[in-house]
Design a protein around this motif. Structure first.
Motif, mmCIF file in Angstrom:
data_model
loop_
_atom_site.group_PDB
_atom_site.id
_atom_site.type_symbol
_atom_site.label_atom_id
_atom_site.label_comp_id
_atom_site.label_asym_id
_atom_site.label_seq_id
_atom_site.Cartn_x
_atom_site.Cartn_y
_atom_site.Cartn_z
ATOM 1 N N PRO A 7 30.118 2.512 17.157
ATOM 2 C CA PRO A 7 31.164 2.285 16.165
ATOM 3 C C PRO A 7 30.623 2.557 14.765
ATOM 4 C CG PRO A 7 30.244 0.194 16.865
ATOM 5 C CD PRO A 7 29.599 1.247 17.725
ATOM 6 N N PHE A 8 31.492 3.044 13.901
ATOM 7 C CA PHE A 8 31.105 3.315 12.516
ATOM 8 C C PHE A 8 32.228 2.869 11.601
ATOM 9 C CE2 PHE A 8 31.309 5.723 8.619
ATOM 10 C CZ PHE A 8 30.013 5.629 8.143
ATOM 11 N N GLY A 9 31.837 2.440 10.398
ATOM 12 C CA GLY A 9 32.845 2.124 9.395
ATOM 13 C C GLY A 9 32.268 2.122 7.997
ATOM 14 N N PHE A 10 33.116 2.469 7.024
ATOM 15 C CA PHE A 10 32.826 2.184 5.624
ATOM 16 C C PHE A 10 33.366 0.789 5.322
ATOM 17 C CE2 PHE A 10 33.106 6.873 5.667
ATOM 18 C CZ PHE A 10 31.894 7.188 5.059
ATOM 19 N N CYS A 62 28.301 1.347 7.624
ATOM 20 C CA CYS A 62 27.912 0.440 8.706
ATOM 21 C C CYS A 62 27.727 1.245 9.993
ATOM 22 C CB CYS A 62 28.980 -0.626 8.922
ATOM 23 S SG CYS A 62 29.423 -1.535 7.425
ATOM 24 N N LEU A 63 26.481 1.365 10.470
ATOM 25 C CA LEU A 63 26.185 2.113 11.689
ATOM 26 C C LEU A 63 25.092 1.405 12.472
ATOM 27 C CD1 LEU A 63 26.634 4.676 13.397
ATOM 28 C CD2 LEU A 63 24.862 5.775 12.032
ATOM 29 N N PRO A 64 25.435 0.793 13.608
ATOM 30 C CA PRO A 64 26.788 0.608 14.138
ATOM 31 C C PRO A 64 27.552 -0.485 13.397
ATOM 32 C CG PRO A 64 25.209 -0.449 15.583
ATOM 33 C CD PRO A 64 24.405 0.266 14.542
ATOM 34 N N PHE A 65 28.866 -0.332 13.367
ATOM 35 C CA PHE A 65 29.734 -1.267 12.662
ATOM 36 C C PHE A 65 29.820 -2.585 13.442
ATOM 37 C CE2 PHE A 65 33.805 -3.148 11.501
ATOM 38 C CZ PHE A 65 33.824 -2.973 10.126
ATOM 39 N N GLY A 66 29.793 -3.713 12.732
ATOM 40 C CA GLY A 66 29.954 -5.031 13.339
ATOM 41 C C GLY A 66 28.650 -5.590 13.870
#
Length: 344
Positions: free
Chosen positions: A165-168, A64-68
């Motif tokens: 923000p970044f997330g798996f 997820c880039l950017p996350f959210g």
């Protein structure tokens, strides 16, 4: 039919989808010879229902880039968080583009292309729109020979310096009776419940806690949030801030334990998305049941502006975004490993 690529190894099989580069059906062969599938797949995928981009590939895991997503004054944030929705992105963050407004970013909504597929790994790539500061992201899925184990990584390249923000987004299936899936995180500095006035949530919003076994709830008192699924319908989100090492998961229904580990100096939090049939509106329709155990550098799912701001988590010394510099590719990743539990 959307394109997929699969890879067999000594201890399982993994499938990767072009859509969102999402992990699909993934089987691990445990030391007792059993095959188990840890990951969740949204019910609308099985039913073949059409849903909005960002949800159509809600399975397994994706980057997820950017996350959210970007929250606004229409969203019911509370406390200090509410004043951040109209904050300005710092000059160093680089202006937002259209892809920053997508749920979990361009990476979650786009079709990725195959870069390479060998006997050891599958690599997919995605170019970001020309108006994005992100240039390209590649994602590699690499099984570990001789182990019930996968390495998952991304490499991010930037056109311009940016802060995002970044997330798996690993999503684990909850197949057992209430309380049969246990979450045992590594040490963390503090936990925080979602600062949203959300009717479907049971936890008291925007409350710190030191253990998932004792979280304040809206009805008064406290409850355990480390044993899922819940007997009642709810939708709760928790962030474990400043976590070390990763998370240990015990699934008594499938008699398996999972270790999820990552470099917590780069992704210093774990977001727990406890989706327990709480969303009654389409396409969820009270039928969605899973837990997301998500390595992140983010402030919940509040998108780029709040993540890059001086938000309450960042004020506590836990980074809520990553910085990507042109000419300096950034690599992020996690590892998942399965272990058989003994007989009951």
């Amino acid at each position: 039919m959307p394109q997929t690529w699969s890879l067999d190894w000594s201890h399982g099989q993994v499938t990767v989808h072009a859509g969102a580069a999402a992990l699909g059906r993934t089987r691990f062969r445990l030391e007792d010879g059993r095959f188990v599938e840890p990951f969740h797949e949204a019910p609308w995928i099985t039913a073949g229902e059409k849903v909005e981009p960002g949800l159509e590939n809600l399975r397994g895991d994706w980057p997820c880039l950017p996350f959210g997503r970007l929250y606004s004054s229409d969203d019911p944030l509370i406390g200090a968080w509410r004043g951040l929705v109209d904050a300005s992105l710092p000059d160093s963050g680089h202006p937002l583009g259209p892809s920053d407004h997508l749920l979990h970013g361009h990476s979650a909504a786009a079709e990725w292309s195959l870069v390479s597929r060998t006997q050891d790994a599958i690599t997919l790539g995605l170019d970001y729109p020309s108006d994005s500061p992100i240039e390209r992201i590649t994602r590699t899925i690499r099984p570990i020979d001789g182990q019930a184990e996968l390495d998952v990584s991304v490499e991010i390249r930037a056109r311009h310096r940016c802060v995002r923000p970044f997330g798996f987004h690993p999503n684990f299936a909850l197949r057992g009776k209430p309380g049969s899936f246990r979450i045992e995180p590594g040490p963390y500095r503090f936990g925080l419940s979602h600062p949203i006035a959300e009717a479907a949530a049971r936890a008291e919003p925007d409350r710190r806690f030191t253990t998932l076994a004792d979280v304040a709830v809206k009805s008064g008192g406290s409850e355990r949030f480390d044993r899922l699924p819940f007997a009642d319908d709810r939708e709760d989100i928790m962030q474990l801030c400043g976590i070390e090492g990763g998370v240990h998961l015990i699934d008594e229904h499938d008699r398996v334990a999972w270790d999820l580990s990552w470099d917590t100096t780069k992704l210093p939090s774990c977001l727990l998305w406890m989706s327990n049939r709480g969303r009654k509106f389409p396409p969820w329709n009270g039928r969605h049941l899973c837990v997301g155990v998500e390595p992140v550098a983010s402030a919940f799912d509040f998108g780029s502006v709040i993540a890059a701001s001086d938000n309450p988590i960042a004020q506590s010394g836990v980074r809520t975004a990553i910085t990507i510099e042109p000419g300096m590719p950034l690599t992020l990743g996690y590892r998942i490993r399965g272990h058989a539990l003994g007989p009951n």
